[in-house]
Design a protein around this motif. Structure first.
Motif, PDB file in Angstrom:
ATOM      1  N   GLU A 162       0.837  -1.205   0.000  1.00 43.90           N
ATOM      2  CA  GLU A 162       0.000   0.000   0.000  1.00 43.90           C
ATOM      3  C   GLU A 162       0.871   1.254   0.000  1.00 43.90           C
ATOM      4  O   GLU A 162       0.578   2.228  -0.704  1.00 43.90           O
ATOM      5  CB  GLU A 162      -0.912   0.002   1.221  1.00 43.90           C
ATOM      6  N   LYS A 163       1.943   1.215   0.762  1.00 44.45           N
ATOM      7  CA  LYS A 163       2.844   2.370   0.817  1.00 44.45           C
ATOM      8  C   LYS A 163       3.751   2.426  -0.412  1.00 44.45           C
ATOM      9  O   LYS A 163       4.102   3.514  -0.883  1.00 44.45           O
ATOM     10  CB  LYS A 163       3.651   2.327   2.113  1.00 44.45           C
ATOM     11  N   GLU A 164       4.101   1.257  -0.934  1.00 47.96           N
ATOM     12  CA  GLU A 164       4.873   1.243  -2.178  1.00 47.96           C
ATOM     13  C   GLU A 164       4.078   1.884  -3.307  1.00 47.96           C
ATOM     14  O   GLU A 164       4.644   2.521  -4.199  1.00 47.96           O
ATOM     15  CB  GLU A 164       5.249  -0.192  -2.556  1.00 47.96           C
ATOM     16  N   GLY A 165       2.750   1.722  -3.265  1.00 43.23           N
ATOM     17  CA  GLY A 165       1.919   2.343  -4.286  1.00 43.23           C
ATOM     18  C   GLY A 165       2.052   3.853  -4.298  1.00 43.23           C
ATOM     19  O   GLY A 165       2.060   4.486  -5.359  1.00 43.23           O
ATOM     20  N   VAL A 166       2.166   4.429  -3.123  1.00 49.06           N
ATOM     21  CA  VAL A 166       2.372   5.876  -3.024  1.00 49.06           C
ATOM     22  C   VAL A 166       3.737   6.249  -3.607  1.00 49.06           C
ATOM     23  O   VAL A 166       3.864   7.218  -4.362  1.00 49.06           O
ATOM     24  CB  VAL A 166       2.265   6.333  -1.557  1.00 49.06           C
ATOM     25  N   LEU A 167       4.757   5.464  -3.277  1.00 41.52           N
ATOM     26  CA  LEU A 167       6.104   5.773  -3.762  1.00 41.52           C
ATOM     27  C   LEU A 167       6.221   5.594  -5.277  1.00 41.52           C
ATOM     28  O   LEU A 167       6.861   6.406  -5.962  1.00 41.52           O
ATOM     29  CB  LEU A 167       7.122   4.885  -3.039  1.00 41.52           C
ATOM     30  N   VAL A 168       5.616   4.542  -5.799  1.00 45.85           N
ATOM     31  CA  VAL A 168       5.625   4.333  -7.250  1.00 45.85           C
ATOM     32  C   VAL A 168       4.962   5.518  -7.948  1.00 45.85           C
ATOM     33  O   VAL A 168       5.447   6.013  -8.975  1.00 45.85           O
ATOM     34  CB  VAL A 168       4.908   3.016  -7.613  1.00 45.85           C
ATOM     35  N   SER A 169       3.876   6.006  -7.375  1.00 45.58           N
ATOM     36  CA  SER A 169       3.178   7.146  -7.975  1.00 45.58           C
ATOM     37  C   SER A 169       4.039   8.402  -7.933  1.00 45.58           C
ATOM     38  O   SER A 169       4.077   9.176  -8.903  1.00 45.58           O
ATOM     39  CB  SER A 169       1.850   7.386  -7.255  1.00 45.58           C
ATOM     40  N   LEU A 170       4.728   8.638  -6.825  1.00 44.18           N
ATOM     41  CA  LEU A 170       5.617   9.799  -6.731  1.00 44.18           C
ATOM     42  C   LEU A 170       6.747   9.695  -7.757  1.00 44.18           C
ATOM     43  O   LEU A 170       7.119  10.682  -8.405  1.00 44.18           O
ATOM     44  CB  LEU A 170       6.181   9.920  -5.319  1.00 44.18           C
ATOM     45  N   GLU A 171       7.297   8.501  -7.897  1.00 44.00           N
ATOM     46  CA  GLU A 171       8.353   8.291  -8.887  1.00 44.00           C
ATOM     47  C   GLU A 171       7.834   8.555 -10.298  1.00 44.00           C
ATOM     48  O   GLU A 171       8.502   9.216 -11.115  1.00 44.00           O
ATOM     49  CB  GLU A 171       8.889   6.860  -8.776  1.00 44.00           C
ATOM     50  N   ASN A 172       6.635   8.063 -10.587  1.00 45.26           N
ATOM     51  CA  ASN A 172       6.060   8.258 -11.923  1.00 45.26           C
ATOM     52  C   ASN A 172       5.721   9.719 -12.192  1.00 45.26           C
ATOM     53  O   ASN A 172       5.804  10.185 -13.331  1.00 45.26           O
ATOM     54  CB  ASN A 172       4.820   7.384 -12.092  1.00 45.26           C
TER      55      ASN A 172
END
Length: 215
Positions: A162-172
């Motif tokens: 769930e938190k990786e999803g936030v980080l992936v979105s920030l990276e994208n």
């Protein structure tokens, strides 16, 4: 058009209740918003989950947030390939037209989309692997996050995803040229949050610690 039907009675009653109270008490503010246009203080990308009520969490008034919701609060990478990209269009408008100073991605506990991605990546959700699954193809965006998960129980790994999803979105987000330029020029700041629905907790990603920390 023959497929549309009248609203359910409970929604009609709620509308009339809002019009007689919240709107009536703030009608001048609503007219000001209508006449002067929107000038939101932030864009918020959150999940479609009905339990995630971003405006309530921050006590936001109408006009404060430019909101975009999708499954699992994901941002795709920059890809001007001619396809229709609702999330990318919303980001472009917020950053280039509305010039929001803050862009917030907020994930949450018990996210069904994230759990679906986890199951798909673990080979437990063949239906999501089908090419015809809109949810599955959308959740492919989170596969890089699954690849980074630490060892642990399934519950721990799903929570971490769930938190990786936030980080992936920030990276994208940083793959969008206009976002990158706005961030590097100091016109825009990015923020990653995660909320615990049951406990009412809110955590913010701290890049110096490399972790989400309670607010």
């Amino acid at each position: 058009m023959t497929i549309a039907r009248p609203l359910p009675d409970y929604l009609v009653k709620r509308y009339h209740g809002w019009k007689a109270t919240a709107y009536s008490e703030n009608s001048a503010w609503f007219r000001k918003l209508a006449d002067e246009g929107q000038h939101p203080r932030a864009m918020v990308i959150s999940c479609c989950d009905s339990r995630v009520h971003v405006t309530a969490i921050f006590g936001a008034d109408p006009g404060e947030f430019f909101l975009h919701r999708n499954i699992a609060n994901l941002v795709p990478p920059y890809a001007p390939d001619g396809n229709q990209h609702g999330t990318s269009a919303a980001i472009e408008y917020a950053v280039t037209a509305l010039k929001v100073p803050h862009l917030i991605v907020i994930g949450h506990s018990s996210c069904g989309g994230v759990k679906g991605c986890y199951d798909m990546c673990e080979g437990k959700a063949p239906a999501l692997d089908e090419k015809t699954s809109f949810v599955g193809r959308w959740m492919d965006l989170l596969r890089p996050g699954h690849a980074r998960l630490p060892e642990g129980t399934e519950a721990e790994r799903v929570a971490a995803l769930e938190k990786e999803g936030v980080l992936v979105s920030l990276e994208n987000l940083m793959t969008f040229p206009f976002v990158k330029e706005a961030v590097e020029s100091g016109k825009l700041t990015l923020h990653g949050l995660w909320t615990d629905i049951g406990a009412g907790g809110l955590e913010s990603y701290d890049p110096e610690r490399g972790a989400f920390v309670p607010l």
